[in-house]
Design a protein around this motif. Sequence first.
Motif, PDB file in Angstrom:
ATOM      1  N   LEU A   1      39.813  39.438  31.027  1.00 41.97           N
ATOM      2  CA  LEU A   1      40.732  38.848  32.016  1.00 41.97           C
ATOM      3  C   LEU A   1      41.067  39.881  33.090  1.00 41.97           C
ATOM      4  O   LEU A   1      41.118  39.573  34.282  1.00 41.97           O
ATOM      5  CB  LEU A   1      42.035  38.373  31.343  1.00 41.97           C
ATOM      6  CG  LEU A   1      41.937  37.193  30.371  1.00 41.97           C
ATOM      7  CD1 LEU A   1      43.279  36.958  29.674  1.00 41.97           C
ATOM      8  CD2 LEU A   1      41.504  35.923  31.106  1.00 41.97           C
ATOM      9  N   ASP A   2      41.284  41.132  32.666  1.00 34.65           N
ATOM     10  CA  ASP A   2      41.637  42.190  33.618  1.00 34.65           C
ATOM     11  C   ASP A   2      40.431  42.590  34.471  1.00 34.65           C
ATOM     12  O   ASP A   2      40.601  43.069  35.589  1.00 34.65           O
ATOM     13  CB  ASP A   2      42.197  43.401  32.855  1.00 34.65           C
ATOM     14  CG  ASP A   2      42.948  44.370  33.760  1.00 34.65           C
ATOM     15  OD1 ASP A   2      43.605  43.903  34.715  1.00 34.65           O
ATOM     16  OD2 ASP A   2      42.880  45.588  33.521  1.00 34.65           O
ATOM     17  N   ARG A   3      39.220  42.368  33.930  1.00 34.02           N
ATOM     18  CA  ARG A   3      38.020  42.673  34.706  1.00 34.02           C
ATOM     19  C   ARG A   3      37.919  41.714  35.901  1.00 34.02           C
ATOM     20  O   ARG A   3      37.463  42.091  36.972  1.00 34.02           O
ATOM     21  CB  ARG A   3      36.781  42.536  33.817  1.00 34.02           C
ATOM     22  CG  ARG A   3      35.673  43.501  34.159  1.00 34.02           C
ATOM     23  CD  ARG A   3      34.596  43.494  33.080  1.00 34.02           C
ATOM     24  NE  ARG A   3      34.856  44.458  32.029  1.00 34.02           N
ATOM     25  CZ  ARG A   3      34.608  44.253  30.737  1.00 34.02           C
ATOM     26  NH1 ARG A   3      34.118  43.104  30.315  1.00 34.02           N
ATOM     27  NH2 ARG A   3      34.860  45.200  29.861  1.00 34.02           N
TER      28      ARG A   3
ATOM     29  N   GLY B   1      41.581  42.654  37.905  1.00 35.79           N
ATOM     30  CA  GLY B   1      42.189  43.994  37.845  1.00 35.79           C
ATOM     31  C   GLY B   1      41.103  45.044  37.700  1.00 35.79           C
ATOM     32  O   GLY B   1      40.067  44.946  38.352  1.00 35.79           O
ATOM     33  N   ASP B   2      41.354  46.006  36.806  1.00 31.78           N
ATOM     34  CA  ASP B   2      40.385  47.101  36.654  1.00 31.78           C
ATOM     35  C   ASP B   2      39.780  47.159  35.251  1.00 31.78           C
ATOM     36  O   ASP B   2      39.176  48.166  34.884  1.00 31.78           O
ATOM     37  CB  ASP B   2      41.066  48.437  37.005  1.00 31.78           C
ATOM     38  CG  ASP B   2      42.291  48.674  36.154  1.00 31.78           C
ATOM     39  OD1 ASP B   2      42.664  47.760  35.389  1.00 31.78           O
ATOM     40  OD2 ASP B   2      42.884  49.761  36.238  1.00 31.78           O
ATOM     41  N   GLY B   3      39.974  46.078  34.478  1.00 25.25           N
ATOM     42  CA  GLY B   3      39.277  45.983  33.195  1.00 25.25           C
ATOM     43  C   GLY B   3      39.730  46.946  32.122  1.00 25.25           C
ATOM     44  O   GLY B   3      38.912  47.387  31.313  1.00 25.25           O
ATOM     45  N   ASP B   4      41.028  47.272  32.101  1.00 23.64           N
ATOM     46  CA  ASP B   4      41.491  48.188  31.044  1.00 23.64           C
ATOM     47  C   ASP B   4      42.638  47.620  30.211  1.00 23.64           C
ATOM     48  O   ASP B   4      43.134  48.280  29.302  1.00 23.64           O
ATOM     49  CB  ASP B   4      41.927  49.534  31.650  1.00 23.64           C
ATOM     50  CG  ASP B   4      43.108  49.402  32.606  1.00 23.64           C
ATOM     51  OD1 ASP B   4      43.552  48.262  32.863  1.00 23.64           O
ATOM     52  OD2 ASP B   4      43.591  50.442  33.104  1.00 23.64           O
ATOM     53  N   HIS B   5      43.069  46.400  30.511  1.00 25.95           N
ATOM     54  CA  HIS B   5      44.302  45.924  29.865  1.00 25.95           C
ATOM     55  C   HIS B   5      44.186  45.821  28.339  1.00 25.95           C
ATOM     56  O   HIS B   5      45.108  46.218  27.621  1.00 25.95           O
ATOM     57  CB  HIS B   5      44.754  44.588  30.467  1.00 25.95           C
ATOM     58  CG  HIS B   5      46.062  44.127  29.908  1.00 25.95           C
ATOM     59  ND1 HIS B   5      47.223  44.828  30.113  1.00 25.95           N
ATOM     60  CD2 HIS B   5      46.390  43.076  29.104  1.00 25.95           C
ATOM     61  CE1 HIS B   5      48.214  44.218  29.481  1.00 25.95           C
ATOM     62  NE2 HIS B   5      47.739  43.158  28.861  1.00 25.95           N
ATOM     63  N   GLY B   6      43.054  45.312  27.843  1.00 26.68           N
ATOM     64  CA  GLY B   6      42.878  45.195  26.389  1.00 26.68           C
ATOM     65  C   GLY B   6      42.903  46.565  25.727  1.00 26.68           C
ATOM     66  O   GLY B   6      43.589  46.772  24.724  1.00 26.68           O
TER      67      GLY B   6
ATOM     68  N   GLY C   1      51.434  43.712  41.270  1.00 23.57           N
ATOM     69  CA  GLY C   1      50.429  44.338  40.413  1.00 23.57           C
ATOM     70  C   GLY C   1      49.073  44.402  41.101  1.00 23.57           C
ATOM     71  O   GLY C   1      48.903  43.952  42.238  1.00 23.57           O
ATOM     72  N   ARG C   2      48.128  44.965  40.379  1.00 27.66           N
ATOM     73  CA  ARG C   2      46.795  45.217  40.914  1.00 27.66           C
ATOM     74  C   ARG C   2      46.104  43.938  41.416  1.00 27.66           C
ATOM     75  O   ARG C   2      45.366  43.972  42.407  1.00 27.66           O
ATOM     76  CB  ARG C   2      45.955  45.825  39.781  1.00 27.66           C
ATOM     77  CG  ARG C   2      44.881  46.758  40.207  1.00 27.66           C
ATOM     78  CD  ARG C   2      44.187  47.311  38.957  1.00 27.66           C
ATOM     79  NE  ARG C   2      44.888  48.435  38.376  1.00 27.66           N
ATOM     80  CZ  ARG C   2      44.788  49.694  38.824  1.00 27.66           C
ATOM     81  NH1 ARG C   2      44.021  49.966  39.852  1.00 27.66           N
ATOM     82  NH2 ARG C   2      45.436  50.663  38.237  1.00 27.66           N
ATOM     83  N   ALA C   3      46.347  42.820  40.714  1.00 29.11           N
ATOM     84  CA  ALA C   3      45.686  41.556  41.088  1.00 29.11           C
ATOM     85  C   ALA C   3      46.082  41.105  42.493  1.00 29.11           C
ATOM     86  O   ALA C   3      45.333  40.386  43.157  1.00 29.11           O
ATOM     87  CB  ALA C   3      46.025  40.466  40.066  1.00 29.11           C
TER      88      ALA C   3
HETATM   89 MG    MG Z   1      44.304  47.068  34.352  1.00 31.64          MG
END
Ligand code: MG
Length: 203
Positions: free
Chosen positions: A30-32, A35-40, A168-170
């Motif tokens: 979802l963050d990918r 966002g930047d793909g690190d949330h998990g 936020g980033r989004a």
């Molecule tokens: Mg992130």
Amino acid sequence: MTRLSSDDFRALVTAMASAVADNAERLTELDRAIGDGDHGANMQRGFDAVAADLDTLAAKPLPEALKAAGMKLVMTVGGASGPLVGTFFMTLGKELPEEFDRAGFTEAFSKAVAAVAARGKSHQGQKTLLDVLFPMQAALEDGKSVGEIATIAGQAAEATIPILATRGRASFLGERSIGHMDPGAASVALLASVAASMLEQQP
Ligand code: MG
Ligand code: ADP
């Protein structure tokens, strides 16, 4: 009056850490997208750290345990979500008495949500984890059951899909943030469902 025992706290943290680990890939996916793909990975690092500290945490009275878990999350989750998720648990611990009724829990929960909003300088409707926390607060205030609250949290996470991100980033993506679930909202809904299934088993 409810008193969450140290064993209940252990079970809750263990279940949360394992649910976050099981869903880390989905949260990162979802963050990918927005966002930047690190949330998990961020959430997993934080909950693993809390779980690793469980003996020390569970020896404390519940409010202290929640505060310490929140501080650990602030230190280990990282990203934008770390201070927010951590602030939630820290404030809950600060506001919750050792024994509490529904009204007491609702009040502590509301203060924790307000603290997250203050920390994030954000409010409902910006496609963030607050879009799940505020509906959960409203459901608590409306006297909904724990199961209903978890369902509402899941629906609230789904409802972030069509929203334009303005925090936020989004938010850097502008219109392209539309059509994806907010990762932080998904995390909070996940934690809510874990807490609900545990609390529902309580006599
Ligand atoms: Mg992130
Ligand atoms: P980062 O964005 O720094 O990579 P994460 O990926 O771990 O951090 O977390 C992103 C999530 O944090 C978002 O999906 C959103 O729910 C939440 N978030 C980010 N900024 C804010 C804010 N100002 N207020 C509330 N929630 C926020």
